[in-house]
Write an enzyme that holds these catalytic residues in place. Structure first.
Site, PDB file in Angstrom:
ATOM      1  N   ARG A 289       0.806  -1.225   0.000  1.00  0.00           N
ATOM      2  CA  ARG A 289       0.000   0.000   0.000  1.00  0.00           C
ATOM      3  C   ARG A 289       0.841   1.277   0.000  1.00  0.00           C
ATOM      4  O   ARG A 289       0.521   2.230  -0.707  1.00  0.00           O
ATOM      5  CB  ARG A 289      -0.891  -0.010   1.257  1.00  0.00           C
ATOM      6  CG  ARG A 289      -1.959   1.069   1.284  1.00  0.00           C
ATOM      7  CD  ARG A 289      -2.633   1.126   2.673  1.00  0.00           C
ATOM      8  NE  ARG A 289      -3.021  -0.194   3.127  1.00  0.00           N
ATOM      9  CZ  ARG A 289      -4.213  -0.743   2.920  1.00  0.00           C
ATOM     10  NH1 ARG A 289      -5.148  -0.063   2.293  1.00  0.00           N
ATOM     11  NH2 ARG A 289      -4.466  -1.957   3.367  1.00  0.00           N
ATOM     12  N   CYS A 355     -26.333  -4.239  -7.993  1.00  0.00           N
ATOM     13  CA  CYS A 355     -27.543  -4.490  -7.211  1.00  0.00           C
ATOM     14  C   CYS A 355     -27.227  -4.990  -5.808  1.00  0.00           C
ATOM     15  O   CYS A 355     -27.466  -6.152  -5.482  1.00  0.00           O
ATOM     16  CB  CYS A 355     -28.422  -5.482  -7.957  1.00  0.00           C
ATOM     17  SG  CYS A 355     -28.815  -4.875  -9.595  1.00  0.00           S
ATOM     18  N   TYR A 383      -4.924  -2.359  -3.719  1.00  0.00           N
ATOM     19  CA  TYR A 383      -6.106  -3.171  -3.428  1.00  0.00           C
ATOM     20  C   TYR A 383      -7.344  -2.606  -4.120  1.00  0.00           C
ATOM     21  O   TYR A 383      -8.455  -2.691  -3.613  1.00  0.00           O
ATOM     22  CB  TYR A 383      -6.315  -3.295  -1.898  1.00  0.00           C
ATOM     23  CG  TYR A 383      -5.060  -3.784  -1.204  1.00  0.00           C
ATOM     24  CD1 TYR A 383      -4.650  -5.107  -1.352  1.00  0.00           C
ATOM     25  CD2 TYR A 383      -4.252  -2.929  -0.459  1.00  0.00           C
ATOM     26  CE1 TYR A 383      -3.471  -5.557  -0.765  1.00  0.00           C
ATOM     27  CE2 TYR A 383      -3.074  -3.371   0.133  1.00  0.00           C
ATOM     28  CZ  TYR A 383      -2.693  -4.681  -0.024  1.00  0.00           C
ATOM     29  OH  TYR A 383      -1.523  -5.124   0.541  1.00  0.00           O
TER      30      TYR A 383
HETATM   31  C1  LIG Z   1      -0.594  -7.958   2.041  1.00  0.00           C
HETATM   32  C2  LIG Z   1       0.752  -8.311   2.572  1.00  0.00           C
HETATM   33  C3  LIG Z   1       1.785  -7.368   2.563  1.00  0.00           C
HETATM   34  C4  LIG Z   1       1.596  -5.933   2.104  1.00  0.00           C
HETATM   35  O1  LIG Z   1       0.920  -5.177   3.049  1.00  0.00           O
HETATM   36  P1  LIG Z   1       0.730  -3.580   2.861  1.00  0.00           P
HETATM   37  O2  LIG Z   1      -0.122  -3.203   4.003  1.00  0.00           O
HETATM   38  O3  LIG Z   1       0.055  -3.386   1.559  1.00  0.00           O
HETATM   39  O4  LIG Z   1       2.079  -2.963   2.912  1.00  0.00           O
HETATM   40  C5  LIG Z   1       3.037  -7.784   2.987  1.00  0.00           C
HETATM   41  N1  LIG Z   1       3.259  -9.059   3.420  1.00  0.00           N
HETATM   42  C6  LIG Z   1       2.275  -9.973   3.451  1.00  0.00           C
HETATM   43  C7  LIG Z   1       2.592 -11.339   3.924  1.00  0.00           C
HETATM   44  C8  LIG Z   1       0.997  -9.628   3.040  1.00  0.00           C
HETATM   45  O5  LIG Z   1       0.035 -10.549   3.094  1.00  0.00           O
END
Ligand SMILES: *Cc1c(COP(=O)(O)O)cnc(C)c1O
Length: 427
Positions: A289, A355, A383
């Site tokens: 993210r 819907c 996401y």
């Molecule tokens: C989703 C995930 C991330 C990334 O998380 P962010 O919050 O998008 O930085 C890193 N490691 C694992 C194992 C994840 O499942």
């Protein structure tokens, strides 16, 4: 710095008016800024270098599930990124994008034999293993291929990431990771299996963390475990602290990546000096993210304005199938009109055509709108597209990458006929 800014004639991505992109490619369309992706990645890479960690000392493994478009993976790979994957499909994407499989780590609770075989055949850096049965399965698959799989165990440090329950992953009653008190024993099992090589330890405690205190707390617990393992003759080559740094959706003020990393490296260096006899240990990160979230927006067009008895609705052509986060987590996304109007603002719920009452993108927003207006749903780079579905037989949105003045279509809009092309009617 944001690369989505207003100029006199409306909202821009870098040097391109978003309205031009909507006109050329239609809506809904995801738009990503190359400058923004680059800056956000370099915040990690530069901080690692500033603390004396070159390629050997630190590896940023971008979390592919946050945005897996090939153009995004290719860009990050060229900047030196590794990749954190959670499926065989994501590995194939990394390969198709020209990524280095030697910098791939494989996370996730449910790896199939087929996925393990695929990953071993591409010599990935490491498997983040989450259970004893998974260790046994990986050992068997590696043996059948006459290979040795490098493993790190995902431990659950039981710290509270203080985030949404659906994106908090480091607490005891969570499906992820190996309970802290079982970790030592699980490492002993891993070390005893001939086709596994124990190389690291990892954790990932949650997502959208605004404060780094829980991450540093998790680091302390991971370090404590590394000491116990050292005493048993198991020496780790890397610590992986996962991802999870949050972004500003609304008023949030997340910790700066550089500040977080400098606190983290300070702790690791102190520990290496005092306890770990200066031994080299590399550090890995799995950010998603914080690299892509604010590097993307979702463009949508207002279809109808409905003025109800108690509420006003702006019905737009993007929906929960395009951007699931509001329906799924009640997530807040900014909504910006591409053209600012002088007209009186009203309070709207911005909703899609699907819907479901859960099909909303934003609630109670003051907007001055007319039908056919274009809107940008902000902070939609992470996401967003990766969680999109074809619910209501809606083709998924187009994706576009902006670089300065130039605009490239990096994923075509899905054609509805393609959505049922794999289906058949019994004769
Ligand atoms: C989703 C995930 C991330 C990334 O998380 P962010 O919050 O998008 O930085 C890193 N490691 C694992 C194992 C994840 O499942």
């Amino acid at each position: 710095m944001s690369h989505f800014n207003y100029r006199e004639d409306g909202l821009y991505a870098e040097n391109v008016p978003l309205a031009n992109i909507a006109r050329q490619f239609g809506t809904p369309t995801y738009v990503y800024s190359r400058a923004s992706l680059t800056e956000n990645f370099l915040a990690y890479a530069d901080a690692c270098r500033a603390h004396g960690r070159g390629e050997q000392g630190a590896l940023v493994c971008y979390s592919v599930k946050s945005n897996s478009n090939l153009a995004v993976l290719n860009l990050l790979g060229k900047l030196g990124s590794g990749f954190d994957i959670v499926s065989g499909g994501e590995l194939l994407r990394v390969i198709a994008a020209g990524g280095d499989t030697g910098k791939v780590i494989f996370s996730g609770v449910g790896k199939s034999r087929e996925e393990m075989r695929l990953a071993l055949s591409h010599n990935i850096r490491c498997f983040n293993v989450e259970s004893i049965p998974e260790l046994h399965r990986l050992n068997e698959v590696a043996a059948s291929m006459h290979k040795v799989a490098r493993v790190s165990l995902r431990v659950n440090p039981d710290v509270d990431a203080k985030t949404h329950p659906y994106i908090s992953t480091g607490l005891k009653d969570n499906k992820f990771g190996i309970a802290f008190e079982d970790a030592l024993n699980t490492y002993r099992v891993a070390a005893s299996l001939p086709h596994l090589e124990v190389t690291g330890i990892d954790c990932h405690i949650g997502s959208q963390l605004l404060d780094d205190a829980p991450l540093l707390e998790a680091l302390d617990k991971v370090i404590e475990l590394a000491d116990q393992l050292h005493a048993e003759g198991i020496d780790l080559h890397h610590l992986d602290i996962g991802g999870g740094i949050g972004i500003t959706y609304d008023q949030e003020q997340p910790v700066a990546v550089a500040d977080y990393l400098s606190r983290l490296f300070a702790r690791i260096d102190r520990w290496r000096k005092e306890k770990y006899q200066g031994r080299q240990i590399s550090v890995m990160f799995e950010p998603g993210r914080s690299i892509v979230g604010n590097a993307g927006v979702l463009l949508t067009e207002v279809q109808y304005l409905k003025h109800g008895a108690t509420k006003n609705f702006a019905v737009v052509d993007a929906a929960m199938n395009d951007l699931m986060r509001p329906a799924m987590y009640e997530a807040w996304h900014g909504v910006q009109a591409l053209q600012r109007r002088d007209a009186e603002a009203k309070t709207y719920d911005v909703v899609g055509p699907v819907c479901e009452s859960g099909d909303w993108l934003a609630r109670d927003r003051k907007l001055a709108l007319e039908a056919d207006d274009l809107l940008a749903i902000m902070s939609a780079g992470a996401y967003g597209m990766t969680m999109a579905s074809n619910y209501n037989t809606r083709g998924r949105a187009a994706e576009v990458l902006v670089d300065g003045d130039s605009v490239t279509l990096i994923r075509q809009r899905e054609n509805p006929a393609d959505l049922f092309a794999l289906e058949s009617i019994p004769s």
